[in-house]
Design an enzyme around this catalytic site. Structure first.
Site, mmCIF file in Angstrom:
data_model
loop_
_atom_site.group_PDB
_atom_site.id
_atom_site.type_symbol
_atom_site.label_atom_id
_atom_site.label_comp_id
_atom_site.label_asym_id
_atom_site.label_seq_id
_atom_site.Cartn_x
_atom_site.Cartn_y
_atom_site.Cartn_z
ATOM 1 N N HIS A 51 -39.938 29.810 4.779
ATOM 2 C CA HIS A 51 -39.757 30.714 3.654
ATOM 3 C C HIS A 51 -41.028 30.710 2.807
ATOM 4 O O HIS A 51 -41.880 29.838 2.961
ATOM 5 C CB HIS A 51 -38.547 30.287 2.803
ATOM 6 C CG HIS A 51 -38.655 28.887 2.296
ATOM 7 N ND1 HIS A 51 -38.013 27.840 2.901
ATOM 8 C CD2 HIS A 51 -39.343 28.366 1.262
ATOM 9 C CE1 HIS A 51 -38.301 26.722 2.249
ATOM 10 N NE2 HIS A 51 -39.111 27.015 1.252
ATOM 11 N N HIS A 133 -47.769 32.070 0.622
ATOM 12 C CA HIS A 133 -47.956 31.315 1.867
ATOM 13 C C HIS A 133 -46.611 30.838 2.420
ATOM 14 O O HIS A 133 -45.634 30.748 1.686
ATOM 15 C CB HIS A 133 -48.874 30.117 1.641
ATOM 16 C CG HIS A 133 -48.219 29.022 0.849
ATOM 17 N ND1 HIS A 133 -48.049 29.082 -0.516
ATOM 18 C CD2 HIS A 133 -47.656 27.856 1.242
ATOM 19 C CE1 HIS A 133 -47.418 27.993 -0.932
ATOM 20 N NE2 HIS A 133 -47.160 27.226 0.117
#
Length: 191
Positions: A51, A133
């Site tokens: 995630h 990221h």
């Protein structure tokens, strides 16, 4: 039966470790392939679910979690697409703690993150230095930093497309086998 009820009441007052994220598990198989390419000359803790954390909330009481859900319901955004970018490391090349995959373009992610951050300002501190990221691994100790970095830089990322249609409020429970994640609420894009 009373004992269970007492326990349930006590549960209501226990804080939860929460964060807000975009789920990238549709690419789980690909991320696992990338993890296999990571250098073997380091102690790594490989991520099991993937995630992008938009905001870490930390320990939150259940009533505050309800407030967070009500605030997040008001976030408006259109569905958008991103592509996987390159591999990077945090925080610096001299002190490697995380290996991650970036995304392109970042603009829509940054807009969404800023909207979430600003809407929660009355309850939580502003996020510092947000970087879009997806974590691949936590690095405990690279035996040879120079070699580790050289190998990381050789990893080629496929330009895979991901449709962003929602974000989630996620509860993280720390266990000896690593964190266990549970979606508390999913917030869909405007259709």
């Amino acid at each position: 039966a009373v004992k269970g009820a007492v326990y349930l009441c006590r549960q209501d007052y226990m804080s939860m470790r929460l964060f807000i994220a975009i789920d990238f598990n549709e690419l789980k198989g690909y991320f696992i392939e990338l993890q296999q390419e990571l250098p073997k000359n380091a102690k790594l803790s490989l991520t099991k679910t993937f995630h992008m954390t938009l905001k870490f909330l930390g320990e939150v009481q259940p009533d505050s979690a309800e407030n967070v859900i009500n605030i997040l319901k008001n976030i408006k955004f259109e569905p958008f697409s991103v592509f996987l970018g390159s591999v990077g490391i945090f925080p610096t090349e001299n002190y490697i703690r995380v290996v991650w995959v970036g995304i392109n373009p970042e603009e829509k992610i940054l807009e969404l993150q800023k909207q979430i951050d600003e809407s929660l300002m009355p309850l939580f501190k502003k996020e510092k230095d947000f970087k879009a990221h997806i974590t691949l691994a936590r690095v405990k100790y690279p035996e040879d930093k120079k070699n580790f970095l050289e190998q990381i830089k050789k990893i080629k990322i496929d330009n895979k497309k991901v449709e962003i249609k929602d974000f989630r409020l996620i509860k993280s429970t720390l266990t000896p086998k690593g964190p266990v994640y549970e979606d508390l609420a999913v917030f869909n894009a405007d259709q």
